[in-house]
Write an enzyme that holds these catalytic residues in place. Sequence first.
Site, PDB file in Angstrom:
ATOM      1  N   HIS A 180       8.652   0.966   9.561  1.00  0.00           N
ATOM      2  CA  HIS A 180       8.810   2.628   9.209  1.00  0.00           C
ATOM      3  C   HIS A 180       9.297   3.144  10.395  1.00  0.00           C
ATOM      4  O   HIS A 180       9.331   4.543  10.642  1.00  0.00           O
ATOM      5  CB  HIS A 180       7.748   3.301   8.843  1.00  0.00           C
ATOM      6  CG  HIS A 180       7.066   2.817   7.686  1.00  0.00           C
ATOM      7  ND1 HIS A 180       5.689   2.898   7.488  1.00  0.00           N
ATOM      8  CD2 HIS A 180       7.635   2.461   6.607  1.00  0.00           C
ATOM      9  CE1 HIS A 180       5.589   2.058   5.793  1.00  0.00           C
ATOM     10  NE2 HIS A 180       6.658   1.633   5.675  1.00  0.00           N
ATOM     11  N   HIS A 206       3.684   8.078   8.117  1.00  0.00           N
ATOM     12  CA  HIS A 206       4.143   8.268   6.872  1.00  0.00           C
ATOM     13  C   HIS A 206       3.893   7.570   5.688  1.00  0.00           C
ATOM     14  O   HIS A 206       3.487   6.047   5.715  1.00  0.00           O
ATOM     15  CB  HIS A 206       5.218   7.006   7.046  1.00  0.00           C
ATOM     16  CG  HIS A 206       6.036   6.453   6.028  1.00  0.00           C
ATOM     17  ND1 HIS A 206       7.409   6.760   6.176  1.00  0.00           N
ATOM     18  CD2 HIS A 206       5.955   5.309   5.328  1.00  0.00           C
ATOM     19  CE1 HIS A 206       8.203   6.213   4.831  1.00  0.00           C
ATOM     20  NE2 HIS A 206       7.094   5.747   4.543  1.00  0.00           N
ATOM     21  N   ASN A 209       4.228   3.535  -0.865  1.00  0.00           N
ATOM     22  CA  ASN A 209       3.809   2.525  -1.213  1.00  0.00           C
ATOM     23  C   ASN A 209       3.432   1.508   0.354  1.00  0.00           C
ATOM     24  O   ASN A 209       2.045   1.504   0.062  1.00  0.00           O
ATOM     25  CB  ASN A 209       4.721   2.121  -1.665  1.00  0.00           C
ATOM     26  CG  ASN A 209       3.538   1.046  -2.485  1.00  0.00           C
ATOM     27  OD1 ASN A 209       2.424   0.864  -2.832  1.00  0.00           O
ATOM     28  ND2 ASN A 209       4.832   0.266  -3.611  1.00  0.00           N
ATOM     29  N   ARG A 239      -1.535  -3.234   0.087  1.00  0.00           N
ATOM     30  CA  ARG A 239      -1.992  -4.145   0.602  1.00  0.00           C
ATOM     31  C   ARG A 239      -2.823  -3.173   1.515  1.00  0.00           C
ATOM     32  O   ARG A 239      -3.392  -2.225   1.526  1.00  0.00           O
ATOM     33  CB  ARG A 239      -0.333  -3.980   2.170  1.00  0.00           C
ATOM     34  CG  ARG A 239       0.578  -3.896   1.448  1.00  0.00           C
ATOM     35  CD  ARG A 239       1.368  -4.469   3.237  1.00  0.00           C
ATOM     36  NE  ARG A 239       2.774  -4.472   2.827  1.00  0.00           N
ATOM     37  CZ  ARG A 239       4.041  -3.863   2.461  1.00  0.00           C
ATOM     38  NH1 ARG A 239       3.452  -2.096   3.482  1.00  0.00           N
ATOM     39  NH2 ARG A 239       5.181  -4.076   2.752  1.00  0.00           N
ATOM     40  N   GLY A 331       2.915  11.733   0.873  1.00  0.00           N
ATOM     41  CA  GLY A 331       2.683  12.523   2.195  1.00  0.00           C
ATOM     42  C   GLY A 331       3.331  13.497   1.338  1.00  0.00           C
ATOM     43  O   GLY A 331       3.192  15.263   1.862  1.00  0.00           O
ATOM     44  N   ASN A 333       4.622  14.031  -1.417  1.00  0.00           N
ATOM     45  CA  ASN A 333       4.536  14.951  -2.900  1.00  0.00           C
ATOM     46  C   ASN A 333       3.143  15.049  -3.718  1.00  0.00           C
ATOM     47  O   ASN A 333       3.392  15.834  -4.011  1.00  0.00           O
ATOM     48  CB  ASN A 333       5.003  14.167  -4.001  1.00  0.00           C
ATOM     49  CG  ASN A 333       6.526  13.568  -3.204  1.00  0.00           C
ATOM     50  OD1 ASN A 333       7.174  14.809  -3.625  1.00  0.00           O
ATOM     51  ND2 ASN A 333       7.164  12.382  -3.799  1.00  0.00           N
ATOM     52  N   GLU A 382      15.615   8.014   6.372  1.00  0.00           N
ATOM     53  CA  GLU A 382      16.294   7.009   6.484  1.00  0.00           C
ATOM     54  C   GLU A 382      17.829   6.574   6.821  1.00  0.00           C
ATOM     55  O   GLU A 382      18.106   6.462   7.398  1.00  0.00           O
ATOM     56  CB  GLU A 382      15.339   5.692   6.133  1.00  0.00           C
ATOM     57  CG  GLU A 382      13.620   5.681   7.085  1.00  0.00           C
ATOM     58  CD  GLU A 382      13.157   5.226   6.495  1.00  0.00           C
ATOM     59  OE1 GLU A 382      11.828   4.156   6.407  1.00  0.00           O
ATOM     60  OE2 GLU A 382      12.168   5.724   4.975  1.00  0.00           O
TER      61      GLU A 382
HETATM   62  P1  ADP Z   1       8.232   3.289  -1.298  1.00  0.00           P
HETATM   63  O1  ADP Z   1       6.820   2.574   0.401  1.00  0.00           O
HETATM   64  O2  ADP Z   1       7.657   1.997  -1.210  1.00  0.00           O
HETATM   65  O3  ADP Z   1       9.620   3.170   0.337  1.00  0.00           O
HETATM   66  P2  ADP Z   1       7.535   5.887  -1.428  1.00  0.00           P
HETATM   67  O4  ADP Z   1       7.418   6.428  -0.036  1.00  0.00           O
HETATM   68  O5  ADP Z   1       8.600   5.871  -2.723  1.00  0.00           O
HETATM   69  O6  ADP Z   1       7.264   4.186  -1.231  1.00  0.00           O
HETATM   70  O7  ADP Z   1       6.236   6.566  -2.369  1.00  0.00           O
HETATM   71  C1  ADP Z   1       5.530   5.775  -3.348  1.00  0.00           C
HETATM   72  C2  ADP Z   1       4.328   6.384  -3.708  1.00  0.00           C
HETATM   73  O8  ADP Z   1       4.408   7.783  -3.685  1.00  0.00           O
HETATM   74  C3  ADP Z   1       3.884   6.249  -4.775  1.00  0.00           C
HETATM   75  O9  ADP Z   1       2.666   5.475  -5.156  1.00  0.00           O
HETATM   76  C4  ADP Z   1       4.290   7.435  -5.863  1.00  0.00           C
HETATM   77  O10 ADP Z   1       2.826   7.134  -6.601  1.00  0.00           O
HETATM   78  C5  ADP Z   1       3.628   8.447  -5.033  1.00  0.00           C
HETATM   79  N1  ADP Z   1       4.714   9.657  -5.283  1.00  0.00           N
HETATM   80  C6  ADP Z   1       5.207   9.970  -5.909  1.00  0.00           C
HETATM   81  N2  ADP Z   1       5.583  10.605  -6.102  1.00  0.00           N
HETATM   82  C7  ADP Z   1       4.031  11.240  -6.010  1.00  0.00           C
HETATM   83  C8  ADP Z   1       3.344  12.579  -6.772  1.00  0.00           C
HETATM   84  N3  ADP Z   1       4.321  13.527  -7.126  1.00  0.00           N
HETATM   85  N4  ADP Z   1       1.943  12.870  -6.616  1.00  0.00           N
HETATM   86  C9  ADP Z   1       1.708  11.600  -6.082  1.00  0.00           C
HETATM   87  N5  ADP Z   1       1.768  10.364  -6.268  1.00  0.00           N
HETATM   88  C10 ADP Z   1       3.259  10.708  -6.011  1.00  0.00           C
END
Ligand code: ADP
Length: 397
Positions: A180, A206, A209, A239, A331, A333, A382
């Site tokens: 990341h 960061h 997921n 993980r 982070g 949302n 990114e």
């Molecule tokens: P990745 O590592 O796949 O790039 P992201 O940065 O897109 O992942 O993050 C995905 C995660 O963010 C998921 O677990 C999703 O539930 C969480 N997420 C997205 N929107 C919200 C929200 N409004 N509230 C809580 N979690 C959220």
Amino acid sequence: MKILVVNCGSSSLKYQFINMDGEKVIASGIAERIGIQGGMLTHKVPGKDKKQFSRELKDHSEAFKLLMEVLIDPEYGVIKSMDEIDAVGHRVLHGGSKYSESILIDENVKKAIEECIPLGPLHNPANLMGINACEEVLKGVAQVAVFDTAFHQTMPPEAYLYAIPYEYYEKYKIRKYGFHGTSHKYVSARAAEILNNDKLKIITCHLGNGSSISAVKDGKCIETSMGLTPLDGLIMGTRSGSLDPAVVKFLVDNENMSVDEVDTMLNKKSGVLGISGLSSDFRDLEQAAEEGNERAQLALNAFYYRVAYTIGAYTAVLGGADLIVFTAGVGENSSQARENIVNRLGYMGIKIDAEANDMRGEEKVISTPDSLVKVMVIPTNEELVIARDTQRLAFSK
Ligand code: ADP
């Protein structure tokens, strides 16, 4: 100038096409099921409905050809000819110890990415396939590699060495690399820009997921939570993050599992999914916990705890902290996640401003004015970092 940003996985190709005049995304999407039946490309143009194209995609080269057709399509496309693609930036997972910066791709760089395959066995081959496919289809167009590991190359040896016999470091380069990097670099640089101060001790979180934390001092990374692979550190969607390495042997001995099966379990069935038994998605877990699901609440608590624990450790590593930054899916949302993490840091004199924190996806300070450490949310980007590096390296002569 228009730059195509590409992120190839083993069976997917994600893209963003960015007009650098104004740094606007003019199209984005993903080709999926490459090499397996049911190939498909989903294409989005801002302001228009997304469009799906179904076609068998034998390999990345076919996916790339379909992408080119879509980009110049009279109805759904955004350019008249492929000549309008000025350069291509590739997200590459592992640059080993060789690359601490992005680099213009040539045969030597491709060889180095290949040499890093043992370190990134799932991603580096896919990244290389993407580079070769692009080379074949867009002959002569400059390509740049942007490594997930590069930003962390400034870590000192005491941070990156594992306490196993040194010969394994010498022979295989087994060490902490971190991932990341593009995101940690972007949000730490953006924070320095917003606060107009490049001499800051920043802890960048960061949380998506996949999740990782970095300690950044005066713009340089000095510690990060992911390791040789992205499995280490925080509890993530699927993980496990850090655990006693003896767990692997225990499961091999007692559960009749092979090492490969344990590895898959630690990567794909663990984390908040493993604890909750419900979902890897934080939205599902937050909702289930609210409805009284105790295991969902336990998974969230374990996640918050590990993040706060790591922030504490990194405050020691940095000799104090000026700023904590939250980014990525969770982070950016989840106000609930930010609140629960920051509330565990009261001993540092940190105070969250509940009203400011009640938002999603905004670049904003969410600590109170009298908080001893500032807390901010900075949405990561990114693709933009990749596009900027690509523009700089492809046209710097
Ligand atoms: P990745 O590592 O796949 O790039 P992201 O940065 O897109 O992942 O993050 C995905 C995660 O963010 C998921 O677990 C999703 O539930 C969480 N997420 C997205 N929107 C919200 C929200 N409004 N509230 C809580 N979690 C959220």
